[in-house]
Enzyme design. Structure first.
Site, PDB file in Angstrom:
ATOM      1  N   HIS A   9      32.003 -17.025 -13.009  1.00 52.28           N
ATOM      2  CA  HIS A   9      33.316 -17.065 -13.669  1.00 52.28           C
ATOM      3  C   HIS A   9      33.656 -15.776 -14.425  1.00 52.28           C
ATOM      4  CE1 HIS A   9      32.914 -21.149 -12.550  1.00 52.28           C
ATOM      5  NE2 HIS A   9      32.360 -21.615 -13.642  1.00 52.28           N
TER       6      HIS A   9
ATOM      7  N   ASP B  57      24.977 -19.674 -14.866  1.00 52.30           N
ATOM      8  CA  ASP B  57      25.961 -20.757 -14.818  1.00 52.30           C
ATOM      9  C   ASP B  57      27.381 -20.214 -15.028  1.00 52.30           C
ATOM     10  OD1 ASP B  57      26.666 -23.560 -14.726  1.00 52.30           O
ATOM     11  OD2 ASP B  57      27.023 -23.472 -16.884  1.00 52.30           O
TER      12      ASP B  57
ATOM     13  N   GLU C  61      32.644 -22.791 -25.199  1.00 57.00           N
ATOM     14  CA  GLU C  61      32.733 -24.231 -24.913  1.00 57.00           C
ATOM     15  C   GLU C  61      32.227 -25.036 -26.094  1.00 57.00           C
ATOM     16  OE1 GLU C  61      31.823 -25.521 -20.753  1.00 57.00           O
ATOM     17  OE2 GLU C  61      30.448 -23.846 -20.936  1.00 57.00           O
TER      18      GLU C  61
ATOM     19  N   ASP D 144      35.007 -20.731  -6.740  1.00 57.32           N
ATOM     20  CA  ASP D 144      34.789 -20.488  -8.164  1.00 57.32           C
ATOM     21  C   ASP D 144      36.039 -21.007  -8.842  1.00 57.32           C
ATOM     22  OD1 ASP D 144      34.936 -19.389 -10.751  1.00 57.32           O
ATOM     23  OD2 ASP D 144      33.520 -17.827 -10.172  1.00 57.32           O
ATOM     24  N   HIS D 145      35.929 -22.151  -9.542  1.00 60.49           N
ATOM     25  CA  HIS D 145      37.157 -22.815  -9.966  1.00 60.49           C
ATOM     26  C   HIS D 145      37.964 -22.003 -10.985  1.00 60.49           C
ATOM     27  CE1 HIS D 145      34.798 -24.270 -13.439  1.00 60.49           C
ATOM     28  NE2 HIS D 145      35.937 -24.553 -14.027  1.00 60.49           N
TER      29      HIS D 145
ATOM     30  N   LYS E 259      28.990 -23.301  -6.394  1.00 55.92           N
ATOM     31  CA  LYS E 259      28.001 -22.455  -7.059  1.00 55.92           C
ATOM     32  C   LYS E 259      26.955 -23.307  -7.798  1.00 55.92           C
ATOM     33  CE  LYS E 259      29.383 -22.425 -11.628  1.00 55.92           C
ATOM     34  NZ  LYS E 259      28.553 -23.086 -12.424  1.00 55.92           N
TER      35      LYS E 259
ATOM     36  N   LYS F  62      42.609 -21.282 -11.828  1.00 53.65           N
ATOM     37  CA  LYS F  62      43.372 -21.547 -13.064  1.00 53.65           C
ATOM     38  C   LYS F  62      44.664 -20.735 -13.027  1.00 53.65           C
ATOM     39  CE  LYS F  62      39.257 -22.525 -15.846  1.00 53.65           C
ATOM     40  NZ  LYS F  62      39.316 -23.805 -16.504  1.00 53.65           N
TER      41      LYS F  62
END
Ligand code: BG6
Length: 496
Positions: A256, A251, A232, A193-194, A164, A198
């Site tokens: 996400h 982003d 973050e 999409d990491h 992405k 998870k």
């Protein structure tokens, strides 16, 4: 604790049993941008860990495509440094042996003619599957895919992985996807999409669909609101150029946060096949209430960080970080979203993400409604239960409930948490998100990857915001090291 046991006994051991467990064929992983930030920090270390754990015990080779590095040993020394940052010292002696499988392919100009170098290497093992990992800006995807096709480098079992963001709006995303689709079929395309890799995110499906307890109450009748937060500590670091064109909405939210929202809000799929799961996620995205003229002001906050302090250290403002002093790009966004369907009618979903916040944490909070009739007149039982799903830094599930404070006299209450801490319960290293996703790619399992129509639906909703927000929502500045825009502003999208 009872809750711990319920989750442990019923849920966790069954995760693996339903996933596809086909063996992985020998493979070439061809990483475009092989010496880039993502490859060095995430992709290569993930492959290293899977190899170290013995899961990649078949033949394989990693071809790192680079435009700027021309010597194999320079590439390997860079990769070795990055792997060392992620692993325990006792494994360091294994790095050299892993790196024997890595090879540099220098394509300075990425012309079709240069692709012959790649072809020569791939011809050594024509029967190995080929995974082309495009870890480069999406504007380069079309040219790479066309070159791979023209050079005859795509076989029936080849795959392409797309990082992405795919384009910067619906039109550019469609153009890129259509170009990729001229070379690969949809079942060969893995839009990664990491967040979906998870562990706690994957456990969301198990938590919801293997637990009678929660699913019965999973609707607007019982749930007051859902908060999805990704905070973050980092600023934009060395990604100024990329970030200033992208901003927090594209982003983080477009991918996400929307993926997390889908997993929370989707209907149970009839089975655990990639399309059954993705069909349900698609329905959620298509049911998101679109923003219209006049609806942004009350449902959205966008902010940008200014100078501040992080752990007593002074830090720059966003504008100083990117060395451009007229940027209006948002580094924080909070959205009050609604899903217009039977299950979620009028239940707000608060999506919030920001850079340079007080600390790094991501969590999903399911706020249950308060009880309907209070038999403890002098106590505050107006508080509803909360299910907190902490994604990071710790991976944990917490159920907050009211308990009686021991002692004689009247009833006095205190919220108490029943906690399931994954690290304590499993005593194992939690694999990085990329490890799981890369194995899924090698096995051809697309469940955790976005389908074209999902991406399109996500873009349509995001565009409904982008169309109006510059006119209707003023950029708010917030100090680095805080929780973002002040309470009075956040009121409309609930404070943290
Ligand atoms: C990436 C974004 O996709 O996710 C980054 O581009 C962000 O800006 C990162 O920092 C956050 O990922 P994680 O796994 O550290 O929460």
């Amino acid at each position: 604790m009872i809750y711990n046991k319920v989750v442990y006994l019923y849920l966790i051991p069954r995760i693996g049993q339903n996933t596809m467990n086909t063996d992985i064929k020998p493979f070439y992983a061809v990483i475009f941008g092989g010496d880039g930030d993502l490859s060095c920090r995430k992709i290569i270390p993930a492959l290293f860990y899977r190899w170290l754990d013995g899961q990649l015990n078949m033949d394989f080779k990693i071809l790192c495509i680079s435009r700027s590095i021309s010597e194999d040993k320079v590439l390997k020394s860079k990769l070795s440094d990055f792997i060392k940052k992620t692993i325990e010292v006792e494994h360091e002696n294994k790095i050299a042996s892993f790196l024997e499988r890595v090879q540099l392919v220098n394509l300075t100009k990425m012309t079709h003619h240069e692709f012959d170098k790649l072809s020569v290497e791939l011809d050594n093992h024509v029967d190995w599957q080929r995974v082309y990992y495009l870890s480069v800006p999406s504007s380069a995807f079309s040219d790479i895919c066309i070159a791979l096709k023209e050079k005859g480098l795509i076989q029936a079992d080849s795959k392409v992985v797309l990082e992405k963001p795919l384009g910067h709006d619906l039109t550019s995303s469609d153009a890129i996807n259509n170009a990729v689709l001229t070379a690969f079929t949809e079942d060969q395309i893995f839009r990664i999409d990491h967040y979906l890799g998870k562990e706690t995110v994957q456990n969301l499906m198990v938590l919801r669909f293997a637990n009678h307890l929660f699913e019965r109450a999973w609707n607007s009748e019982n749930i007051d609101c859902v908060q999805i937060t990704v905070a973050e500590k980092l600023g934009v670091e060395n990604r100024a150029e990329y970030y200033d064109k992208t901003g927090a909405l594209l982003d983080m939210v477009q991918n996400h946060l929307l993926q997390l929202l889908c997993l929370i809000a989707m209907e149970p799929p009839s089975k655990l096949t990639p399309d059954a799961v993705r069909n349900e996620k698609l329905k959620v995205l298509q049911s998101l209430r679109m923003f219209k003229k006049g609806s942004v002001t009350d449902h959205l906050v966008r902010g940008q960080y200014t100078r501040g302090k992080m752990k007593e250290e002074k830090v720059n403002s966003y504008l100083e970080d990117i060395e451009k002093y007229n940027s209006e790009t948002e580094t924080f966004v909070a959205i009050k979203a609604f899903i217009d369907n039977w299950r979620w009618k009028n239940t707000p979903f608060y999506l919030r993400t920001g850079k340079r916040m007080t600390k790094r944490y991501s969590e999903i909070v399911i706020n249950f409604k308060a009880i309907q009739h209070n038999i403890f007149p002098d106590s505050q039982v107006a508080l509803g239960n909360k299910l907190i799903i902490r994604l990071q830094p710790e991976e944990r599930i917490e159920l907050v409930q009211l308990s009686k404070i021991p002692g004689p006299g009247g009833y006095r209450f205190k919220p108490i948490s029943l906690k399931l801490d994954f690290v304590d319960s499993f005593k194992k290293r939690m694999p990085y998100a990329y490890e799981r996703l890369i194995i899924d790619i090698l096995r051809g399992n697309q469940t955790l990857f976005m389908r074209y129509d999902e991406l399109e639906a996500a873009w349509k909703w995001i565009e409904s915001i982008k169309k109006h927000w510059l006119k209707e929502s003023k950029l708010v500045l917030y100090e680095s090291g805080t929780w973002g825009p002040g309470e009075e502003i956040m009121d409309k999208t609930q404070s943290w």
